[in-house]
Design a protein around this motif. Structure first.
Motif, PDB file in Angstrom:
ATOM      1  N   PRO A 127       0.836  -1.201   0.000  1.00 20.92           N
ATOM      2  CA  PRO A 127       0.000   0.000   0.000  1.00 20.92           C
ATOM      3  C   PRO A 127       0.872   1.254   0.000  1.00 20.92           C
ATOM      4  CG  PRO A 127      -0.864  -1.607   1.542  1.00 20.92           C
ATOM      5  CD  PRO A 127       0.456  -2.147   1.073  1.00 20.92           C
ATOM      6  N   GLY A 128       0.530   2.187  -0.877  1.00 19.79           N
ATOM      7  CA  GLY A 128       1.333   3.393  -1.031  1.00 19.79           C
ATOM      8  C   GLY A 128       2.403   3.274  -2.089  1.00 19.79           C
ATOM      9  N   GLY A 129       2.601   2.054  -2.628  1.00 15.61           N
ATOM     10  CA  GLY A 129       3.606   1.837  -3.658  1.00 15.61           C
ATOM     11  C   GLY A 129       3.124   2.276  -5.035  1.00 15.61           C
ATOM     12  N   ILE A 130       4.053   2.290  -5.978  1.00 18.36           N
ATOM     13  CA  ILE A 130       3.798   2.814  -7.322  1.00 18.36           C
ATOM     14  C   ILE A 130       3.657   1.679  -8.334  1.00 18.36           C
ATOM     15  CG2 ILE A 130       4.789   4.166  -9.228  1.00 18.36           C
ATOM     16  CD1 ILE A 130       3.914   5.917  -6.958  1.00 18.36           C
ATOM     17  N   ILE A 131       2.663   1.814  -9.229  1.00 18.47           N
ATOM     18  CA  ILE A 131       2.505   0.892 -10.363  1.00 18.47           C
ATOM     19  C   ILE A 131       2.626   1.711 -11.639  1.00 18.47           C
ATOM     20  CG2 ILE A 131       0.919  -0.652 -11.589  1.00 18.47           C
ATOM     21  CD1 ILE A 131       0.397  -0.133  -7.899  1.00 18.47           C
ATOM     22  N   LEU A 132       3.468   1.243 -12.542  1.00 17.97           N
ATOM     23  CA  LEU A 132       3.739   1.954 -13.794  1.00 17.97           C
ATOM     24  C   LEU A 132       3.488   1.007 -14.967  1.00 17.97           C
ATOM     25  CD1 LEU A 132       6.813   4.238 -14.383  1.00 17.97           C
ATOM     26  CD2 LEU A 132       6.146   2.576 -16.107  1.00 17.97           C
ATOM     27  N   LEU A 133       2.683   1.461 -15.915  1.00 19.02           N
ATOM     28  CA  LEU A 133       2.232   0.601 -17.021  1.00 19.02           C
ATOM     29  C   LEU A 133       2.255   1.363 -18.335  1.00 19.02           C
ATOM     30  CD1 LEU A 133       0.450  -2.121 -17.713  1.00 19.02           C
ATOM     31  CD2 LEU A 133      -1.469  -0.536 -17.557  1.00 19.02           C
ATOM     32  N   GLY A 189       3.356   4.809 -32.465  1.00 16.31           N
ATOM     33  CA  GLY A 189       2.381   3.838 -31.998  1.00 16.31           C
ATOM     34  C   GLY A 189       1.326   4.506 -31.142  1.00 16.31           C
ATOM     35  N   HIS A 190       0.306   3.742 -30.769  1.00 16.75           N
ATOM     36  CA  HIS A 190      -0.787   4.282 -29.959  1.00 16.75           C
ATOM     37  C   HIS A 190      -0.825   3.526 -28.639  1.00 16.75           C
ATOM     38  CE1 HIS A 190      -4.698   6.055 -28.972  1.00 16.75           C
ATOM     39  NE2 HIS A 190      -4.486   6.876 -29.991  1.00 16.75           N
ATOM     40  N   VAL A 191      -0.608   4.244 -27.542  1.00  9.57           N
ATOM     41  CA  VAL A 191      -0.391   3.595 -26.254  1.00  9.57           C
ATOM     42  C   VAL A 191      -1.348   4.111 -25.177  1.00  9.57           C
ATOM     43  CG1 VAL A 191       2.053   3.284 -26.810  1.00  9.57           C
ATOM     44  CG2 VAL A 191       1.350   5.249 -25.401  1.00  9.57           C
ATOM     45  N   ILE A 192      -1.397   3.351 -24.106  1.00  9.72           N
ATOM     46  CA  ILE A 192      -2.028   3.773 -22.852  1.00  9.72           C
ATOM     47  C   ILE A 192      -0.933   3.741 -21.798  1.00  9.72           C
ATOM     48  CG2 ILE A 192      -3.783   3.280 -21.110  1.00  9.72           C
ATOM     49  CD1 ILE A 192      -5.276   1.676 -23.322  1.00  9.72           C
ATOM     50  N   GLN A 193      -0.803   4.845 -21.074  1.00 15.11           N
ATOM     51  CA  GLN A 193       0.154   4.917 -19.977  1.00 15.11           C
ATOM     52  C   GLN A 193      -0.588   5.168 -18.668  1.00 15.11           C
ATOM     53  OE1 GLN A 193       2.561   8.240 -21.103  1.00 15.11           O
ATOM     54  NE2 GLN A 193       3.781   7.089 -22.590  1.00 15.11           N
ATOM     55  N   VAL A 194      -0.151   4.501 -17.622  1.00 16.72           N
ATOM     56  CA  VAL A 194      -0.754   4.663 -16.306  1.00 16.72           C
ATOM     57  C   VAL A 194       0.345   4.683 -15.253  1.00 16.72           C
ATOM     58  CG1 VAL A 194      -2.134   3.524 -14.520  1.00 16.72           C
ATOM     59  CG2 VAL A 194      -2.954   3.570 -16.865  1.00 16.72           C
ATOM     60  N   ILE A 195       0.232   5.609 -14.315  1.00 17.35           N
ATOM     61  CA  ILE A 195       1.013   5.542 -13.085  1.00 17.35           C
ATOM     62  C   ILE A 195       0.033   5.785 -11.939  1.00 17.35           C
ATOM     63  CG2 ILE A 195       2.941   6.427 -11.732  1.00 17.35           C
ATOM     64  CD1 ILE A 195       4.146   7.502 -14.303  1.00 17.35           C
ATOM     65  N   ILE A 196      -0.054   4.824 -11.053  1.00 15.56           N
ATOM     66  CA  ILE A 196      -0.935   4.968  -9.897  1.00 15.56           C
ATOM     67  C   ILE A 196      -0.173   4.663  -8.615  1.00 15.56           C
ATOM     68  CG2 ILE A 196      -3.088   4.455 -11.107  1.00 15.56           C
ATOM     69  CD1 ILE A 196      -2.923   1.583  -9.943  1.00 15.56           C
ATOM     70  N   LYS A 197      -0.705   5.191  -7.518  1.00 14.56           N
ATOM     71  CA  LYS A 197      -0.240   4.804  -6.188  1.00 14.56           C
ATOM     72  C   LYS A 197      -1.266   3.839  -5.616  1.00 14.56           C
ATOM     73  CE  LYS A 197       1.875   7.721  -3.530  1.00 14.56           C
ATOM     74  NZ  LYS A 197       2.222   8.810  -2.566  1.00 14.56           N
TER      75      LYS A 197
END
Length: 204
Positions: A127-133, A189-197
Motif C-alpha cells: 500500500p502506497g507503492g507505485i505501479i507503472l504501465l 504507436g498508440h499507447v495507454i500509460q498509467v502511473i498509480i499509487k
C-alpha cells in the motif's frame, strides 16, 4: 497458451533492443531510491536492467526462459543483479505486498486475462507503492509499428480507467508516442500509460 515468446527470444540478438522503454526512463524519477521492484512480462530484461542500474532491487517475471536468460546476461554485462523468476502470470500466484513498485511494459495478454494480470500487478505492491504501465491501445492495429495484430490482445482505455478506480492516479495518457525499441517496436504507436499509487489493502 503457447510459448512462442521462448522461441522469439532464442537468438543472441535482443529483438526489442537493450535500451529501456522511454516511458520507464522518463518516469523512473518517481521511484524512491533503492526500491524493490517487480517487472511483469519483462521479456529480455531491458527495463529491469535499467532500473537495477539506477540502484533498485529488481525481480523480472516472464514465462519465456530464453528471455530470462538474456535478462541475466544483460545484467551481467552492466555489472548489476536482477533476480529472474520463470512464471506464467496468468495462472501462477505472485507475492503479495512484497514490492515498493511494479512495472509492466507492453504485456500482451488476451482481454479475458488483462484485468487479472493488472490485479496481480497491483497486489504485489505494498500500500502506497507505485505501479507503472505502458501498453498498446486497441488503436495500435492501424499503425503497424509493433505489438499484437488483433484487438483481442490490445487494451481498451475505458477498461484501464475502470481498473485504476480507488487508487491515486498520478498519470494517465492515451494517444500517440514514438517508440524505437529494436526491430519489433519502431515508429509511431498508440499507447495507454498509467502511473498509480496503490491505495487499497490487498485482499489476496
Amino acid at each position: 497458451m503457447d510459448n512462442s515468446w521462448h522461441a522469439r527470444f532464442g537468438s543472441e540478438h535482443y529483438v526489442y533492443g537493450e535500451e529501456p522503454n522511454q516511458f520507464v526512463k522518463e518516469q523512473s524519477y518517481r521511484l524512491e531510491k533503492g526500491s524493490k521492484i517487480a517487472a511483469f512480462a519483462e521479456g529480455e530484461g531491458r527495463n529491469a536492467v535499467y532500473l537495477a542500474r539506477q540502484g533498485h532491487e529488481v525481480t523480472a517475471y516472464d514465462y519465456a526462459e530464453n528471455g530470462l536468460n538474456k535478462t541475466e546476461a544483460l545484467a551481467e554485462r552492466y555489472d548489476v543483479k536482477v533476480s529472474t523468476v520463470l512464471k506464467d502470470l496468468i495462472h501462477d500466484s505472485v507475492p503479495v505486498e512484497e514490492f515498493d513498485a511494479a512495472i509492466m511494459v507492453f504485456g500482451h495478454f488476451r482481454k479475458n486475462d488483462q484485468k487479472n494480470i493488472f490485479g496481480k500487478l497491483v497486489s504485489t505492491v505494498k500500500p502506497g507503492g507505485i505501479i507503472l504501465l505502458e501498453v498498446y491501445s486497441e488503436d495500435q492495429v492501424h499503425y503497424g509499428t509493433g505489438g499484437p495484430k488483433t484487438v483481442e490482445m490490445l487494451y481498451d482505455p475505458s477498461d484501464v480507467l475502470e481498473w485504476i478506480k480507488g487508487h491515486k492516479n498520478l498519470h494517465f495518457f492515451y494517444g500517440e508516442q514514438e517508440r524505437v525499441e529494436g526491430e519489433l517496436h519502431t515508429g509511431t504507436g498508440h499507447v495507454i500509460q498509467v502511473i498509480i499509487k496503490n491505495m487499497k489493502q490487498n485482499e489476496q
